[in-house]
Design a protein around this motif. Structure first.
Motif, PDB file in Angstrom:
ATOM      1  N   CYS A   3       0.839  -1.212   0.000  1.00  0.00           N
ATOM      2  CA  CYS A   3       0.000   0.000   0.000  1.00  0.00           C
ATOM      3  C   CYS A   3       0.872   1.260   0.000  1.00  0.00           C
ATOM      4  CB  CYS A   3      -0.878   0.035   1.252  1.00  0.00           C
ATOM      5  SG  CYS A   3      -2.013  -1.350   1.388  1.00  0.00           S
ATOM      6  N   LYS A  34      -5.127   6.540  -0.751  1.00  0.00           N
ATOM      7  CA  LYS A  34      -4.369   5.323  -0.427  1.00  0.00           C
ATOM      8  C   LYS A  34      -4.712   4.271  -1.480  1.00  0.00           C
ATOM      9  CE  LYS A  34      -3.923   1.885   3.249  1.00  0.00           C
ATOM     10  NZ  LYS A  34      -4.489   1.454   4.537  1.00  0.00           N
ATOM     11  N   CYS A  36      -3.843   0.172  -2.502  1.00  0.00           N
ATOM     12  CA  CYS A  36      -3.202  -1.107  -2.179  1.00  0.00           C
ATOM     13  C   CYS A  36      -3.273  -2.019  -3.396  1.00  0.00           C
ATOM     14  CB  CYS A  36      -3.891  -1.781  -0.999  1.00  0.00           C
ATOM     15  SG  CYS A  36      -3.764  -0.802   0.517  1.00  0.00           S
TER      16      CYS A  36
END
Ligand code: PMV
Length: 307
Positions: A3, A34, A36
Motif C-alpha cells: 500500500c 491510499k 493497495c
C-alpha cells in the motif's frame, strides 16, 4: 499486499494567471489517497464507490498506468487494486493525481521494481491525461514530491518552505462542481476583450506571487493572509469567484483567519483560509455548525510513500 499513500494539493497563489505565464504556488496537503495492490484477477475497487466499471474514466486511467508500468519492468498485470481516498473529488484538490501517484508507487513496489519518484511522477502524469484534457502536471508533481512548488510556464521548482506548527489551513468545500476548462476559456475571452486593463491585473498577480514567496519563507502569517485576500480580489476581478466563495472568505476572515481565498478554478470549488492553530478548532466547529463542509489541513512535506 503493498500500500502507498499520496497527498492532495491546494493552489495557494496564482491560479488562472498561471495560464498566461504568471507564476503560481501550490502545496501538498495532509489529505491522502491510499492505494493497495495485491496479486489476483484484475479489478479496481474503491472504498467509496465500490467496484469501478470498465468504461469509466478512472478505470481507463488505472489500466493505462498499469500497462505502461508493467511494460517497463515486465511485471504481471494480474493485480487487485484497492482505492481509499479522503480527498474530495472534483473540487480542485488533485484527487485523481494523488490516486495515480499512489497507484504507480504501490504497483512498482508490488513488482519489486527498482524505481525512483521521477518515474512515479511520469507514469501518473500519463494517467492524468485520461482524466483531464490538458493537465498542467502540478497535481501529480505535488502528490509525488510533497511540500511547496512554484510553477511557471510548465517549469516546476521545489521551494524550501516549511511553515511552523502554529498555523493550520481551513478548507471549506462549497460542493459546487464546475468545469475548469470552461472557466479558463471565459477568463481568456475577458483578456481578449480588455487586454490593456487585464495586462495590469496579470502583472499584479505576478508581483503578488513573488511577495508571497518572501512571506512564506519568512513565515510572516499576517502578510501571507493579506496577500491571499489580495489574490482573491484579483480572481474576483477576472470573474472566477462566486457569491458563495465571497461569503465564505468573509466568514473565515471575520472569525479570525489571517486571510482566505478561493483556490483552483473557482466558481465554487474550495475556499482556503490560513489560521492560527489556537483558533482553528473553534472556527472549524462554528462553520460545521452552520452546515458547511470544512476540514483542517497542514502541508505534507514528504509526498508519496509506502504505508
Ligand atoms: O481547480 P483546479 O485544480 O483544476 O485548478 C485549475 C487551475 C487553473 O489555473 C485555473 C488552470 C490551470 O491549468 O492551471
Amino acid at each position: 499486499m503493498t500500500c502507498s499513500i499520496a497527498p492532495g494539493k491546494i493552489i495557494l497563489f496564482g491560479e488562472h494567471f498561471v495560464v498566461k505565464g504568471a507564476p503560481a504556488i501550490g502545496f501538498a496537503v495532509s489529505k491522502h489517497a491510499k492505494v493497495c495492490v495485491e496479486k489476483g484477477d484484475f479489478q479496481v475497487v474503491s472504498e467509496q464507490a465500490g467496484r469501478i466499471e470498465q468504461g469509466s474514466v478512472l478505470y481507463r486511467a488505472v489500466t493505462r498506468l498499469i500497462a505502461s508500468a508493467s511494460s517497463i519492468f515486465g511485471c504481471s498485470k494480474d493485480v487487485r487494486i484497492l482505492i481509499d481516498s479522503e480527498i474530495p473529488i472534483g473540487s480542485g484538490m488533485g484527487s485523481s493525481a494523488a490516486l495515480s501517484v499512489a497507484l504507480a508507487h504501490a504497483y512498482l513496489t508490488h513488482c519489486g521494481a527498482s524505481f525512483d519518484k521521477e518515474l512515479v511522477n511520469k507514469l501518473a502524469y500519463e494517467a492524468e491525461k485520461e482524466v483531464h484534457s490538458k493537465p498542467s502536471g502540478i497535481d501529480n508533481t505535488l502528490a509525488t514530491y510533497g511540500g511547496f512548488l512554484k510553477y511557471k510556464s510548465g517549469v516546476f521548482e521545489k521551494l524550501e518552505i516549511r511553515l511552523g506548527d502554529e498555523v493550520d489551513f481551513l478548507v471549506v468545500n462549497t460542493k459546487m462542481k464546475r468545469q475548469t476548462g470552461r472557466i479558463v476559456e471565459k477568463v481568456l475571452k475577458l483578456y481578449e476583450k480588455y487586454p490593456e486593463i487585464l495586462v495590469n491585473v496579470y502583472t499584479a498577480a505576478s508581483v503578488l506571487v513573488e511577495k508571497a514567496l518572501d512571506s512564506l519563507k519568512g513565515k510572516d502569517y499576517e502578510s501571507i493572509g493579506r496577500l491571499m485576500l489580495l489574490n482573491h480580489g484579483l480572481l474576483w476581478t477576472i470573474g472566477v469567484s462566486h457569491e458563495v466563495n465571497d461569503l465564505i472568505v468573509h466568514k473565515l476572515v471575520g472569525k479570525g483567519c489571517y486571510g482566505a481565498k478561493l483556490s483552483g478554478a473557482g466558481r465554487g470549488g474550495i475556499v482556503v483560509g490560513l489560521v492560527s492553530k489556537s483558533l482553528s478548532t473553534r472556527i472549524e466547529e462554528e462553520l460545521r455548525g452552520e452546515g458547511l463542509e470544512v476540514f483542517r489541513v497542514t502541508p505534507d512535506y514528504e509526498g508519496v510513500r509506502s504505508v
